[in-house]
Design a protein around this motif. Structure first.
Motif, PDB file in Angstrom:
ATOM      1  N   ILE A 102       0.850  -1.196   0.000  1.00 16.22           N
ATOM      2  CA  ILE A 102       0.000   0.000   0.000  1.00 16.22           C
ATOM      3  C   ILE A 102       0.883   1.243   0.000  1.00 16.22           C
ATOM      4  O   ILE A 102       0.632   2.209  -0.720  1.00 16.22           O
ATOM      5  N   LYS A 103       1.963   1.212   0.797  1.00 10.42           N
ATOM      6  CA  LYS A 103       2.852   2.374   0.869  1.00 10.42           C
ATOM      7  C   LYS A 103       3.527   2.637  -0.474  1.00 10.42           C
ATOM      8  O   LYS A 103       3.610   3.793  -0.894  1.00 10.42           O
ATOM      9  N   THR A 104       3.995   1.590  -1.159  1.00  6.28           N
ATOM     10  CA  THR A 104       4.644   1.835  -2.451  1.00  6.28           C
ATOM     11  C   THR A 104       3.628   2.372  -3.455  1.00  6.28           C
ATOM     12  O   THR A 104       3.964   3.208  -4.285  1.00  6.28           O
ATOM     13  N   ALA A 105       2.376   1.922  -3.362  1.00  7.44           N
ATOM     14  CA  ALA A 105       1.332   2.452  -4.250  1.00  7.44           C
ATOM     15  C   ALA A 105       1.094   3.934  -3.949  1.00  7.44           C
ATOM     16  O   ALA A 105       0.968   4.749  -4.876  1.00  7.44           O
ATOM     17  N   LEU A 106       1.059   4.300  -2.656  1.00  2.00           N
ATOM     18  CA  LEU A 106       0.855   5.713  -2.299  1.00  2.00           C
ATOM     19  C   LEU A 106       2.054   6.568  -2.725  1.00  2.00           C
ATOM     20  O   LEU A 106       1.880   7.695  -3.197  1.00  2.00           O
ATOM     21  N   LEU A 107       3.266   6.031  -2.588  1.00  2.00           N
ATOM     22  CA  LEU A 107       4.454   6.748  -3.060  1.00  2.00           C
ATOM     23  C   LEU A 107       4.392   6.941  -4.580  1.00  2.00           C
ATOM     24  O   LEU A 107       4.789   7.982  -5.098  1.00  2.00           O
TER      25      LEU A 107
END
Length: 192
Positions: A102-107
């Motif tokens: 999820i974090k890499t998608a938000l980044l």
């Protein structure tokens, strides 16, 4: 079935360096399947100073299927629908990998704000403006950031609507539901 242990681990990972990244993720209504992500507008862009909320729904096949994401905060960008918040980004479709989080998608969404791809638009009107008139695009994107993505803007809207006699909790929930659009919130409040 969603791997809830992985989701909990990802939430901890997302929220451990909030001061550095500015990225947050929290469950929406006590559900680990429906989340709200928050990303700061990238420096040096018309989105600088804004805070953008991302509505995240995890499909049953997560992490083998990409999360479903859309901007809950209105944003003026060629790859994001100005109406629905739908996002055109390859890793949220066919380029997703279970190694992503999820974090890499938000980044990646934050990077998308820095580097629009008008040749593969989600919003054709915005893409045309981006291609034909950069100055107007930048002005419009800055205006939308001021109007919809700045905390002071939201608090001012809440204050104005409360002054009209509407209850604060209802004002906040409707403003969130309409992506911060004060006029649409007022319409909904009046018709309720």
């Amino acid at each position: 079935m969603v791997d809830l242990a992985r989701v909990q681990k990802e939430l901890q990972e997302c929220n451990k360096d909030v001061e550095v990244s500015g990225i947050r993720v929290a469950p929406k209504a006590d559900s680990l399947i429906h989340l709200i992500g928050t990303i700061p507008g990238p420096l040096g862009t018309p989105y600088e100073g804004g805070t953008f909320n991302i509505d995240i729904t995890l499909p049953d096949g997560y992490p083998f299927e990409p999360p479903k994401m859309r901007f809950a905060t209105k944003v003026w960008h060629p790859n994001i629908s100005s109406q629905s918040g739908a996002i055109c980004l390859d890793i949220l479709k066919d380029q997703w990998s279970p190694a992503l989080t999820i974090k890499t998608a938000l980044l990646s969404l934050q990077a998308l704000l820095s580097a629009p791809a008008p040749d593969d638009p989600q919003d054709a009107v915005v893409a045309q403006q981006y291609i034909k008139d950069q100055n107007t695009f930048i002005s419009t994107a800055r205006y939308w950031t001021e109007a919809f993505a700045k905390a002071t803007g939201v608090e001012e809207k809440v204050k104005r609507l409360i002054e009209m006699g509407f209850p604060e909790d209802l004002v906040r929930s409707i403003l969130e539901a309409v992506g911060g659009d004060e006029n649409l919130a007022l319409e909904k409040l009046c018709s309720a």
